[in-house]
Scaffold this motif. Structure first.
Motif, PDB file in Angstrom:
ATOM      1  N   GLY A 181       0.560  10.307   6.504  1.00 11.67           N
ATOM      2  CA  GLY A 181       1.618   9.990   7.427  1.00 11.67           C
ATOM      3  C   GLY A 181       1.091   9.930   8.850  1.00 11.67           C
ATOM      4  N   GLN A 182       1.978   9.590   9.781  1.00 15.31           N
ATOM      5  CA  GLN A 182       1.570   9.419  11.170  1.00 15.31           C
ATOM      6  C   GLN A 182       1.583  10.750  11.930  1.00 15.31           C
ATOM      7  OE1 GLN A 182       4.575   8.897  10.057  1.00 15.31           O
ATOM      8  NE2 GLN A 182       5.943   9.854  11.547  1.00 15.31           N
ATOM      9  N   GLY A 183       2.173  11.756  11.347  1.00 13.23           N
ATOM     10  CA  GLY A 183       2.222  13.077  11.977  1.00 13.23           C
ATOM     11  C   GLY A 183       3.530  13.334  12.693  1.00 13.23           C
ATOM     12  N   THR A 184       3.925  14.597  12.699  1.00 17.94           N
ATOM     13  CA  THR A 184       5.122  15.022  13.418  1.00 17.94           C
ATOM     14  C   THR A 184       4.781  16.305  14.177  1.00 17.94           C
ATOM     15  OG1 THR A 184       7.502  15.502  13.216  1.00 17.94           O
ATOM     16  CG2 THR A 184       6.091  16.324  11.448  1.00 17.94           C
ATOM     17  N   GLN A 185       5.174  16.373  15.435  1.00 20.09           N
ATOM     18  CA  GLN A 185       4.801  17.490  16.301  1.00 20.09           C
ATOM     19  C   GLN A 185       5.722  18.679  16.094  1.00 20.09           C
ATOM     20  OE1 GLN A 185       2.194  17.783  18.766  1.00 20.09           O
ATOM     21  NE2 GLN A 185       2.874  19.925  18.701  1.00 20.09           N
ATOM     22  N   GLN A 217       0.806  -1.209   0.000  1.00 22.00           N
ATOM     23  CA  GLN A 217       0.000   0.000   0.000  1.00 22.00           C
ATOM     24  C   GLN A 217       0.835   1.253   0.000  1.00 22.00           C
ATOM     25  OE1 GLN A 217      -3.299   0.377  -0.194  1.00 22.00           O
ATOM     26  NE2 GLN A 217      -3.731  -1.790  -0.281  1.00 22.00           N
ATOM     27  N   GLY A 218       2.086   1.133   0.487  1.00 21.44           N
ATOM     28  CA  GLY A 218       2.933   2.298   0.609  1.00 21.44           C
ATOM     29  C   GLY A 218       2.778   2.925   1.980  1.00 21.44           C
ATOM     30  N   GLN A 219       3.713   3.758   2.314  1.00 20.29           N
ATOM     31  CA  GLN A 219       3.716   4.393   3.630  1.00 20.29           C
ATOM     32  C   GLN A 219       4.370   5.759   3.516  1.00 20.29           C
ATOM     33  OE1 GLN A 219       5.939   2.178   6.536  1.00 20.29           O
ATOM     34  NE2 GLN A 219       5.171   3.337   8.282  1.00 20.29           N
ATOM     35  N   LEU A 220       3.831   6.721   4.262  1.00 16.99           N
ATOM     36  CA  LEU A 220       4.421   8.051   4.347  1.00 16.99           C
ATOM     37  C   LEU A 220       5.055   8.208   5.718  1.00 16.99           C
ATOM     38  CD1 LEU A 220       1.622  10.312   2.783  1.00 16.99           C
ATOM     39  CD2 LEU A 220       3.679   9.434   1.671  1.00 16.99           C
ATOM     40  N   VAL A 221       6.306   8.652   5.722  1.00 14.08           N
ATOM     41  CA  VAL A 221       7.010   8.833   6.987  1.00 14.08           C
ATOM     42  C   VAL A 221       7.519  10.266   7.047  1.00 14.08           C
ATOM     43  CG1 VAL A 221       8.922   8.108   8.444  1.00 14.08           C
ATOM     44  CG2 VAL A 221       7.687   6.416   7.065  1.00 14.08           C
ATOM     45  N   GLU A 222       7.043  11.003   8.072  1.00 15.10           N
ATOM     46  CA  GLU A 222       7.459  12.394   8.246  1.00 15.10           C
ATOM     47  C   GLU A 222       8.619  12.474   9.230  1.00 15.10           C
ATOM     48  OE1 GLU A 222       2.749  12.889   8.388  1.00 15.10           O
ATOM     49  OE2 GLU A 222       4.203  11.573   9.372  1.00 15.10           O
ATOM     50  N   SER A 223       9.352  13.571   9.136  1.00 12.62           N
ATOM     51  CA  SER A 223      10.417  13.860  10.083  1.00 12.62           C
ATOM     52  C   SER A 223      10.628  15.366  10.129  1.00 12.62           C
ATOM     53  CB  SER A 223      11.706  13.148   9.684  1.00 12.62           C
ATOM     54  OG  SER A 223      12.157  13.596   8.427  1.00 12.62           O
ATOM     55  N   GLY A 224      11.310  15.806  11.188  1.00 11.86           N
ATOM     56  CA  GLY A 224      11.700  17.209  11.272  1.00 11.86           C
ATOM     57  C   GLY A 224      10.981  18.022  12.319  1.00 11.86           C
ATOM     58  N   GLY A 225       9.912  17.503  12.874  1.00  9.92           N
ATOM     59  CA  GLY A 225       9.190  18.264  13.880  1.00  9.92           C
ATOM     60  C   GLY A 225       9.939  18.309  15.199  1.00  9.92           C
ATOM     61  N   ARG A 226       9.900  19.444  15.862  1.00 11.32           N
ATOM     62  CA  ARG A 226      10.538  19.606  17.172  1.00 11.32           C
ATOM     63  C   ARG A 226      10.084  20.902  17.796  1.00 11.32           C
ATOM     64  NH1 ARG A 226      14.688  23.311  16.929  1.00 11.32           N
ATOM     65  NH2 ARG A 226      15.605  23.747  14.866  1.00 11.32           N
ATOM     66  N   LEU A 227      10.631  21.199  18.974  1.00 10.82           N
ATOM     67  CA  LEU A 227      10.386  22.455  19.671  1.00 10.82           C
ATOM     68  C   LEU A 227      11.309  23.536  19.114  1.00 10.82           C
ATOM     69  CD1 LEU A 227       9.148  24.106  22.042  1.00 10.82           C
ATOM     70  CD2 LEU A 227      11.013  23.187  23.463  1.00 10.82           C
ATOM     71  N   VAL A 228      10.738  24.686  18.802  1.00 10.39           N
ATOM     72  CA  VAL A 228      11.527  25.794  18.256  1.00 10.39           C
ATOM     73  C   VAL A 228      10.983  27.095  18.813  1.00 10.39           C
ATOM     74  CG1 VAL A 228      10.077  26.025  16.193  1.00 10.39           C
ATOM     75  CG2 VAL A 228      12.456  26.800  16.118  1.00 10.39           C
ATOM     76  N   GLN A 229      11.830  28.102  18.930  1.00  9.24           N
ATOM     77  CA  GLN A 229      11.391  29.406  19.431  1.00  9.24           C
ATOM     78  C   GLN A 229      10.684  30.185  18.331  1.00  9.24           C
ATOM     79  OE1 GLN A 229      14.800  31.404  21.158  1.00  9.24           O
ATOM     80  NE2 GLN A 229      14.290  30.595  23.184  1.00  9.24           N
ATOM     81  N   LEU A 279      10.331  20.351   7.489  1.00 11.08           N
ATOM     82  CA  LEU A 279       9.710  19.040   7.586  1.00 11.08           C
ATOM     83  C   LEU A 279       9.940  18.270   6.291  1.00 11.08           C
ATOM     84  CD1 LEU A 279       6.250  19.917   9.199  1.00 11.08           C
ATOM     85  CD2 LEU A 279       8.451  19.488  10.312  1.00 11.08           C
ATOM     86  N   SER A 280      10.131  16.982   6.440  1.00 16.80           N
ATOM     87  CA  SER A 280      10.307  16.118   5.276  1.00 16.80           C
ATOM     88  C   SER A 280       9.368  14.926   5.367  1.00 16.80           C
ATOM     89  CB  SER A 280      11.747  15.621   5.181  1.00 16.80           C
ATOM     90  OG  SER A 280      12.648  16.695   4.991  1.00 16.80           O
ATOM     91  N   CYS A 281       8.999  14.413   4.209  1.00 18.33           N
ATOM     92  CA  CYS A 281       8.105  13.251   4.151  1.00 18.33           C
ATOM     93  C   CYS A 281       8.534  12.411   2.956  1.00 18.33           C
ATOM     94  CB  CYS A 281       6.669  13.709   3.993  1.00 18.33           C
ATOM     95  SG  CYS A 281       5.475  12.388   3.678  1.00 18.33           S
ATOM     96  N   VAL A 282       8.702  11.131   3.187  1.00 20.55           N
ATOM     97  CA  VAL A 282       9.091  10.232   2.101  1.00 20.55           C
ATOM     98  C   VAL A 282       8.047   9.128   1.968  1.00 20.55           C
ATOM     99  CG1 VAL A 282      10.554   8.883   3.644  1.00 20.55           C
ATOM    100  CG2 VAL A 282      10.902   8.741   1.180  1.00 20.55           C
ATOM    101  N   ALA A 283       7.690   8.838   0.733  1.00 21.02           N
ATOM    102  CA  ALA A 283       6.745   7.761   0.444  1.00 21.02           C
ATOM    103  C   ALA A 283       7.531   6.506   0.127  1.00 21.02           C
ATOM    104  CB  ALA A 283       5.847   8.142  -0.716  1.00 21.02           C
ATOM    105  N   SER A 284       7.354   5.474   0.924  1.00 20.51           N
ATOM    106  CA  SER A 284       8.063   4.222   0.693  1.00 20.51           C
ATOM    107  C   SER A 284       7.151   3.232  -0.023  1.00 20.51           C
ATOM    108  CB  SER A 284       8.532   3.631   2.020  1.00 20.51           C
ATOM    109  OG  SER A 284       7.419   3.338   2.850  1.00 20.51           O
ATOM    110  N   GLY A 285       7.776   2.221  -0.617  1.00 21.56           N
ATOM    111  CA  GLY A 285       7.015   1.234  -1.357  1.00 21.56           C
ATOM    112  C   GLY A 285       7.314   1.337  -2.835  1.00 21.56           C
ATOM    113  N   SER A 286       6.606   0.548  -3.629  1.00 17.05           N
ATOM    114  CA  SER A 286       6.843   0.543  -5.072  1.00 17.05           C
ATOM    115  C   SER A 286       5.548   0.254  -5.801  1.00 17.05           C
ATOM    116  CB  SER A 286       7.904  -0.507  -5.421  1.00 17.05           C
ATOM    117  OG  SER A 286       7.445  -1.804  -5.050  1.00 17.05           O
ATOM    118  N   GLY A 287       5.610   0.448  -7.110  1.00 20.89           N
ATOM    119  CA  GLY A 287       4.453   0.115  -7.939  1.00 20.89           C
ATOM    120  C   GLY A 287       3.371   1.154  -7.933  1.00 20.89           C
ATOM    121  N   PHE A 288       3.723   2.397  -7.619  1.00 19.52           N
ATOM    122  CA  PHE A 288       2.720   3.447  -7.624  1.00 19.52           C
ATOM    123  C   PHE A 288       3.346   4.750  -8.119  1.00 19.52           C
ATOM    124  CE2 PHE A 288       4.440   5.666  -4.035  1.00 19.52           C
ATOM    125  CZ  PHE A 288       4.931   4.693  -3.181  1.00 19.52           C
ATOM    126  N   SER A 289       2.471   5.683  -8.477  1.00 25.27           N
ATOM    127  CA  SER A 289       2.887   7.040  -8.767  1.00 25.27           C
ATOM    128  C   SER A 289       2.112   7.966  -7.827  1.00 25.27           C
ATOM    129  CB  SER A 289       2.614   7.415 -10.228  1.00 25.27           C
ATOM    130  OG  SER A 289       1.227   7.311 -10.517  1.00 25.27           O
TER     131      SER A 289
END
Length: 120
Positions: free
Chosen positions: A111-115, A1-13, A20-30
């Motif tokens: 994706g699962q979300g990033t705070q 089915q594919g998966q979206l994975v986010e990163s980059g969220g954190r505490l900032v002033q 923020l970045s998000c990558v779609a993993s898996g194959s066989g799709f556009s």
């Protein structure tokens, strides 16, 4: 089915920047449209920025001039550069993609979300 994975969220002033970045993993799709949404406690999820496969973009008024969405189609990634952050930008940020496995088989992927927390 594919998966979206986010990163980059954190505490900032306030006034700071995050990417923020998000990558779609898996194959066989556009992927056609990709987007970033956010949801703050007690609020509905709102679309922050959207980008088509051709690179056309649109933003919610509250982030125009501060946020920039971009994507790398070869790497199935989407980014959100956030500058001049404000306390009201605090939310869980979700990556979204419209996935096509064929012209008859398409679906939304989240994706699962990033705070992101902006301290004032």
């Amino acid at each position: 089915q594919g998966q979206l994975v986010e990163s980059g969220g954190r505490l900032v002033q306030a006034g700071g920047s995050l990417r923020l970045s998000c990558v779609a993993s898996g194959s066989g799709f556009s992927i056609s449209t990709m987007a970033w949404f956010r949801q703050a406690p007690g609020n509905q999820r709102e679309q922050v920025a959207i980008i088509t496969s051709g690179g056309s973009t649109n933003y919610v008024d509250s982030v125009k001039g501060r946020f920039t969405i971009s994507r790398d189609n070869a790497k199935n990634t989407v980014h959100l550069q956030m500058n001049s952050l404000k306390a009201e930008d605090t939310a869980v940020y979700y990556c979204y993609a419209r996935i096509y496995r064929s012209i008859y088989n398409s679906y939304d992927l989240w994706g699962q979300g990033t705070q992101v927390t902006v301290s004032s």
